[in-house]
Scaffold this motif. Structure first.
Motif, mmCIF file in Angstrom:
data_model
loop_
_atom_site.group_PDB
_atom_site.id
_atom_site.type_symbol
_atom_site.label_atom_id
_atom_site.label_comp_id
_atom_site.label_asym_id
_atom_site.label_seq_id
_atom_site.Cartn_x
_atom_site.Cartn_y
_atom_site.Cartn_z
ATOM 1 N N UNK A 46 0.846 -1.180 0.000
ATOM 2 C CA UNK A 46 0.000 0.000 0.000
ATOM 3 C C UNK A 46 0.888 1.239 0.000
ATOM 4 N N UNK A 47 0.623 2.191 -0.901
ATOM 5 C CA UNK A 47 1.402 3.434 -0.985
ATOM 6 C C UNK A 47 0.655 4.523 -0.224
ATOM 7 N N UNK A 48 1.337 5.165 0.721
ATOM 8 C CA UNK A 48 0.708 6.094 1.647
ATOM 9 C C UNK A 48 1.327 7.488 1.534
ATOM 10 N N UNK A 49 0.453 8.489 1.438
ATOM 11 C CA UNK A 49 0.851 9.894 1.522
ATOM 12 C C UNK A 49 0.528 10.364 2.932
ATOM 13 N N UNK A 60 6.535 9.838 13.412
ATOM 14 C CA UNK A 60 5.878 8.737 14.111
ATOM 15 C C UNK A 60 4.927 7.983 13.169
ATOM 16 N N UNK A 61 4.146 8.736 12.390
ATOM 17 C CA UNK A 61 3.238 8.104 11.428
ATOM 18 C C UNK A 61 4.029 7.331 10.375
ATOM 19 N N UNK A 62 5.121 7.912 9.916
ATOM 20 C CA UNK A 62 5.970 7.246 8.925
ATOM 21 C C UNK A 62 6.469 5.909 9.476
ATOM 22 N N UNK A 63 6.932 5.917 10.710
ATOM 23 C CA UNK A 63 7.443 4.698 11.332
ATOM 24 C C UNK A 63 6.348 3.638 11.444
ATOM 25 N N UNK A 64 5.159 4.042 11.877
ATOM 26 C CA UNK A 64 4.042 3.102 11.989
ATOM 27 C C UNK A 64 3.678 2.520 10.631
ATOM 28 N N UNK A 65 3.563 3.380 9.630
ATOM 29 C CA UNK A 65 3.191 2.935 8.286
ATOM 30 C C UNK A 65 4.201 1.917 7.762
ATOM 31 N N UNK A 66 5.490 2.198 7.949
ATOM 32 C CA UNK A 66 6.520 1.273 7.494
ATOM 33 C C UNK A 66 6.501 -0.017 8.306
ATOM 34 N N UNK A 152 -0.688 2.663 17.338
ATOM 35 C CA UNK A 152 -0.517 1.821 16.157
ATOM 36 C C UNK A 152 -1.698 0.937 15.847
ATOM 37 N N UNK A 153 -2.235 0.252 16.857
ATOM 38 C CA UNK A 153 -3.353 -0.669 16.611
ATOM 39 C C UNK A 153 -4.595 0.081 16.139
ATOM 40 N N UNK A 154 -4.839 1.269 16.674
ATOM 41 C CA UNK A 154 -5.999 2.065 16.243
ATOM 42 C C UNK A 154 -5.815 2.547 14.809
ATOM 43 N N UNK A 155 -4.597 2.937 14.460
ATOM 44 C CA UNK A 155 -4.332 3.381 13.097
ATOM 45 C C UNK A 155 -4.504 2.233 12.115
ATOM 46 N N UNK A 156 -4.002 1.064 12.444
ATOM 47 C CA UNK A 156 -4.134 -0.083 11.553
ATOM 48 C C UNK A 156 -5.608 -0.459 11.368
ATOM 49 N N UNK A 157 -6.387 -0.452 12.447
ATOM 50 C CA UNK A 157 -7.829 -0.724 12.327
ATOM 51 C C UNK A 157 -8.506 0.305 11.431
ATOM 52 N N UNK A 158 -8.114 1.580 11.585
ATOM 53 C CA UNK A 158 -8.688 2.639 10.759
ATOM 54 C C UNK A 158 -8.351 2.425 9.282
#
Length: 165
Positions: A46-49, A60-66, A152-158
């Motif tokens: 998945x490619x994320x902006x 922090x968001x970059x680290x979670x996404x990766x 992290x878990x909330x972001x992944x669920x979202x």
């Protein structure tokens, strides 16, 4: 994708007109020709902006996404940059802060992006009040909102909730 220098980003925060300096090293790529495989079909990722004007939160968001195994295709600090990068890079997902530096907030940037493409959008905001959520929902129906600080878990669920399948 550790491409920006904190000192440049800090200067960009002081001068919104130069905010794009910290992500200038991410050159927008031309959209894929019709019939070609999409980037997610080519890489399986998945490619994320990421659209966030606070450097620490963006990192922090970059680290979670990766950590989720996704690819950060670009980072933007203003609504105008978000629209430009989204149109040029056509990400699969946009993590969009609501309050951004500059004249355009994240809700307006998301509206403009949605006029030209059907990107999945997760709003990330410290302002999860009724007014903000109502404005998001009236602009982008069925939008997903995650409150800061992001877990992290909330972001992944979202992110999973935005999946059309």
């Amino acid at each position: 994708m550790r491409h920006f220098d904190g000192s440049v980003f800090a200067a960009a925060l002081l001068e919104p007109a130069t905010a794009n300096l910290w992500c200038a090293s991410v050159a927008p790529k031309a959209p894929a020709p019709t019939g070609a495989l999409s980037p997610v079909e080519k890489t399986g990722r998945l490619r994320v902006l990421i659209v966030e004007d606070e450097m620490i939160v963006a990192m922090s968001l970059e680290s979670l996404v990766e950590d989720f195994g996704f690819e950060v295709c670009a980072m933007a600090a203003t609504g105008a940059e978000a629209v430009t990068f989204a149109k040029a890079l056509r990400p699969d997902l946009i993590l969009m802060d609501v309050n951004l530096i500059g004249d355009m907030d994240g809700v307006e940037a998301a509206r403009q992006v949605r006029e030209t493409m059907d990107a999945r959008i997760v709003f990330v905001t410290a302002y999860g009040s009724g007014e903000v959520v109502e404005r998001i929902q009236s602009t982008i129906p069925h939008a997903v909102v995650v409150s800061k600080p992001v877990v992290g878990s909330a972001l992944l669920r979202a992110i999973e909730r935005t999946d059309p399948d």
